[in-house]
Design a protein around this motif. Structure first.
Motif, PDB file in Angstrom:
ATOM      1  N   MET A 129       0.856  -1.196   0.000  1.00  6.67           N
ATOM      2  CA  MET A 129       0.000   0.000   0.000  1.00  6.67           C
ATOM      3  C   MET A 129       0.888   1.240   0.000  1.00  6.67           C
ATOM      4  O   MET A 129       1.644   1.454   0.933  1.00  6.67           O
ATOM      5  CB  MET A 129      -0.880  -0.034   1.254  1.00  6.67           C
ATOM      6  N   PRO A 130       0.823   2.043  -1.037  1.00 10.64           N
ATOM      7  CA  PRO A 130       1.608   3.284  -1.056  1.00 10.64           C
ATOM      8  C   PRO A 130       1.089   4.265  -0.012  1.00 10.64           C
ATOM      9  O   PRO A 130       0.000   4.099   0.508  1.00 10.64           O
ATOM     10  CB  PRO A 130       1.393   3.819  -2.479  1.00 10.64           C
ATOM     11  N   ALA A 131       1.889   5.270   0.287  1.00  9.17           N
ATOM     12  CA  ALA A 131       1.477   6.264   1.273  1.00  9.17           C
ATOM     13  C   ALA A 131       0.178   6.922   0.841  1.00  9.17           C
ATOM     14  O   ALA A 131      -0.079   7.107  -0.349  1.00  9.17           O
ATOM     15  CB  ALA A 131       2.567   7.301   1.423  1.00  9.17           C
ATOM     16  N   ILE A 132      -0.634   7.252   1.826  1.00 12.19           N
ATOM     17  CA  ILE A 132      -1.911   7.894   1.520  1.00 12.19           C
ATOM     18  C   ILE A 132      -1.697   9.408   1.445  1.00 12.19           C
ATOM     19  O   ILE A 132      -1.381  10.058   2.425  1.00 12.19           O
ATOM     20  CB  ILE A 132      -2.966   7.534   2.573  1.00 12.19           C
ATOM     21  N   THR A 133      -1.879   9.913   0.261  1.00 11.35           N
ATOM     22  CA  THR A 133      -1.670  11.342   0.016  1.00 11.35           C
ATOM     23  C   THR A 133      -3.023  12.047  -0.049  1.00 11.35           C
ATOM     24  O   THR A 133      -4.078  11.407   0.002  1.00 11.35           O
ATOM     25  CB  THR A 133      -0.952  11.549  -1.324  1.00 11.35           C
ATOM     26  N   ARG A 134      -2.957  13.352  -0.185  1.00  3.50           N
ATOM     27  CA  ARG A 134      -4.192  14.122  -0.344  1.00  3.50           C
ATOM     28  C   ARG A 134      -4.946  13.686  -1.599  1.00  3.50           C
ATOM     29  O   ARG A 134      -6.173  13.677  -1.622  1.00  3.50           O
ATOM     30  CB  ARG A 134      -3.861  15.608  -0.440  1.00  3.50           C
ATOM     31  N   GLU A 135      -4.165  13.346  -2.629  1.00  5.17           N
ATOM     32  CA  GLU A 135      -4.784  12.881  -3.876  1.00  5.17           C
ATOM     33  C   GLU A 135      -5.619  11.626  -3.614  1.00  5.17           C
ATOM     34  O   GLU A 135      -6.743  11.500  -4.108  1.00  5.17           O
ATOM     35  CB  GLU A 135      -3.702  12.557  -4.923  1.00  5.17           C
ATOM     36  N   VAL A 136      -5.023  10.719  -2.856  1.00  6.52           N
ATOM     37  CA  VAL A 136      -5.731   9.464  -2.547  1.00  6.52           C
ATOM     38  C   VAL A 136      -6.994   9.762  -1.747  1.00  6.52           C
ATOM     39  O   VAL A 136      -8.065   9.210  -2.020  1.00  6.52           O
ATOM     40  CB  VAL A 136      -4.803   8.504  -1.762  1.00  6.52           C
ATOM     41  N   LEU A 137      -6.858  10.680  -0.782  1.00  9.61           N
ATOM     42  CA  LEU A 137      -8.022  11.031   0.041  1.00  9.61           C
ATOM     43  C   LEU A 137      -9.112  11.675  -0.810  1.00  9.61           C
ATOM     44  O   LEU A 137     -10.302  11.451  -0.592  1.00  9.61           O
ATOM     45  CB  LEU A 137      -7.601  11.976   1.169  1.00  9.61           C
ATOM     46  N   ARG A 138      -8.672  12.465  -1.773  1.00 11.91           N
ATOM     47  CA  ARG A 138      -9.649  13.106  -2.665  1.00 11.91           C
ATOM     48  C   ARG A 138     -10.390  12.040  -3.476  1.00 11.91           C
ATOM     49  O   ARG A 138     -11.613  12.092  -3.621  1.00 11.91           O
ATOM     50  CB  ARG A 138      -8.921  14.091  -3.587  1.00 11.91           C
ATOM     51  N   ASP A 139      -9.625  11.089  -3.979  1.00 13.63           N
ATOM     52  CA  ASP A 139     -10.258   9.987  -4.717  1.00 13.63           C
ATOM     53  C   ASP A 139     -11.201   9.198  -3.807  1.00 13.63           C
ATOM     54  O   ASP A 139     -12.277   8.765  -4.218  1.00 13.63           O
ATOM     55  CB  ASP A 139      -9.188   9.042  -5.288  1.00 13.63           C
ATOM     56  N   TYR A 140     -10.747   9.034  -2.577  1.00 11.93           N
ATOM     57  CA  TYR A 140     -11.560   8.322  -1.590  1.00 11.93           C
ATOM     58  C   TYR A 140     -12.896   9.048  -1.403  1.00 11.93           C
ATOM     59  O   TYR A 140     -13.958   8.440  -1.424  1.00 11.93           O
ATOM     60  CB  TYR A 140     -10.776   8.252  -0.283  1.00 11.93           C
ATOM     61  N   LEU A 141     -12.826  10.360  -1.247  1.00  9.61           N
ATOM     62  CA  LEU A 141     -14.045  11.155  -1.042  1.00  9.61           C
ATOM     63  C   LEU A 141     -14.936  11.112  -2.266  1.00  9.61           C
ATOM     64  O   LEU A 141     -16.160  11.166  -2.166  1.00  9.61           O
ATOM     65  CB  LEU A 141     -13.674  12.604  -0.729  1.00  9.61           C
ATOM     66  N   ASN A 142     -14.306  11.041  -3.432  1.00 10.07           N
ATOM     67  CA  ASN A 142     -15.081  11.011  -4.673  1.00 10.07           C
ATOM     68  C   ASN A 142     -15.486   9.597  -5.063  1.00 10.07           C
ATOM     69  O   ASN A 142     -15.983   9.378  -6.153  1.00 10.07           O
ATOM     70  CB  ASN A 142     -14.278  11.664  -5.794  1.00 10.07           C
ATOM     71  N   ASP A 143     -15.200   8.667  -4.154  1.00 20.42           N
ATOM     72  CA  ASP A 143     -15.557   7.276  -4.392  1.00 20.42           C
ATOM     73  C   ASP A 143     -14.922   6.765  -5.678  1.00 20.42           C
ATOM     74  O   ASP A 143     -15.550   6.065  -6.458  1.00 20.42           O
ATOM     75  CB  ASP A 143     -17.077   7.131  -4.447  1.00 20.42           C
ATOM     76  N   ALA A 144     -13.661   7.161  -5.898  1.00 25.14           N
ATOM     77  CA  ALA A 144     -12.970   6.811  -7.134  1.00 25.14           C
ATOM     78  C   ALA A 144     -11.849   5.804  -6.885  1.00 25.14           C
ATOM     79  O   ALA A 144     -10.963   5.645  -7.713  1.00 25.14           O
ATOM     80  CB  ALA A 144     -12.408   8.075  -7.784  1.00 25.14           C
ATOM     81  N   LEU A 145     -11.895   5.131  -5.755  1.00 26.55           N
ATOM     82  CA  LEU A 145     -10.874   4.136  -5.458  1.00 26.55           C
ATOM     83  C   LEU A 145     -11.457   2.743  -5.624  1.00 26.55           C
ATOM     84  O   LEU A 145     -12.636   2.533  -5.366  1.00 26.55           O
ATOM     85  CB  LEU A 145     -10.387   4.287  -4.011  1.00 26.55           C
ATOM     86  N   PRO A 146     -10.600   1.803  -6.050  1.00 18.36           N
ATOM     87  CA  PRO A 146     -11.054   0.405  -6.053  1.00 18.36           C
ATOM     88  C   PRO A 146     -11.354  -0.056  -4.623  1.00 18.36           C
ATOM     89  O   PRO A 146     -10.827   0.509  -3.667  1.00 18.36           O
ATOM     90  CB  PRO A 146      -9.871  -0.362  -6.641  1.00 18.36           C
ATOM     91  N   ASP A 147     -12.198  -1.046  -4.490  1.00 20.68           N
ATOM     92  CA  ASP A 147     -12.681  -1.471  -3.177  1.00 20.68           C
ATOM     93  C   ASP A 147     -11.577  -1.788  -2.175  1.00 20.68           C
ATOM     94  O   ASP A 147     -11.669  -1.429  -1.012  1.00 20.68           O
ATOM     95  CB  ASP A 147     -13.578  -2.715  -3.328  1.00 20.68           C
ATOM     96  N   ASP A 148     -10.525  -2.465  -2.661  1.00 16.62           N
ATOM     97  CA  ASP A 148      -9.484  -2.857  -1.710  1.00 16.62           C
ATOM     98  C   ASP A 148      -8.733  -1.637  -1.190  1.00 16.62           C
ATOM     99  O   ASP A 148      -8.392  -1.551  -0.019  1.00 16.62           O
ATOM    100  CB  ASP A 148      -8.524  -3.892  -2.318  1.00 16.62           C
ATOM    101  N   GLU A 149      -8.516  -0.666  -2.065  1.00 16.13           N
ATOM    102  CA  GLU A 149      -7.845   0.556  -1.620  1.00 16.13           C
ATOM    103  C   GLU A 149      -8.741   1.365  -0.698  1.00 16.13           C
ATOM    104  O   GLU A 149      -8.288   1.959   0.282  1.00 16.13           O
ATOM    105  CB  GLU A 149      -7.445   1.418  -2.830  1.00 16.13           C
TER     106      GLU A 149
END
Ligand SMILES: [Zn+2]
Length: 120
Positions: A1-21
């Protein structure tokens, strides 16, 4: 698992991450107050922008605790990190769904008898 960045959190909020991530991010959020702070900041930024991921997030109720977990939170019972996460969810995110749920649970507790009666 790579470090969780703001970009990742943004994707998370936008529901743009694959389920496992998505699951990994939620776990990380529960474990890290630092990350929760970062999520709050990202939410604020997004709310100011045109995407309003915060609003979407609240509407979709991503990562809401279960009713059981909210009940535990009321009693102060359960995993400390989880309770902290729920407090964050209620106070920082201000999830209206969970606040209503908690309110409901509070009323039930106030009126319930000491005996644990189960239907059935
Ligand atoms: Zn919620």
């Amino acid at each position: 698992m790579p470090a969780i960045t703001r970009e990742v959190l943004r994707d998370y909020l936008n529901d743009a991450l694959p389920d496992d991530e998505l699951a990994a991010v939620e776990r990380a959020l529960r474990d890290s107050a630092e990350l929760r702070q970062m999520l709050t900041e990202v939410l604020e930024q997004e709310d100011r922008g045109e995407h309003t991921a915060g609003a979407i997030w609240r509407r979709e109720r991503v990562s809401c605790p279960t009713r059981d977990q909210l009940g535990g939170y009321l009693l102060g019972a359960g995993d400390a990190d989880l309770l902290d996460y729920i407090r964050f969810h209620l106070d920082e995110i201000g999830c209206p769904y969970c606040q209503a749920n908690l309110d409901d649970l509070r009323k039930m507790q106030a009126t319930s008898s000491p005996k644990k009666a189960k239907k059935g």
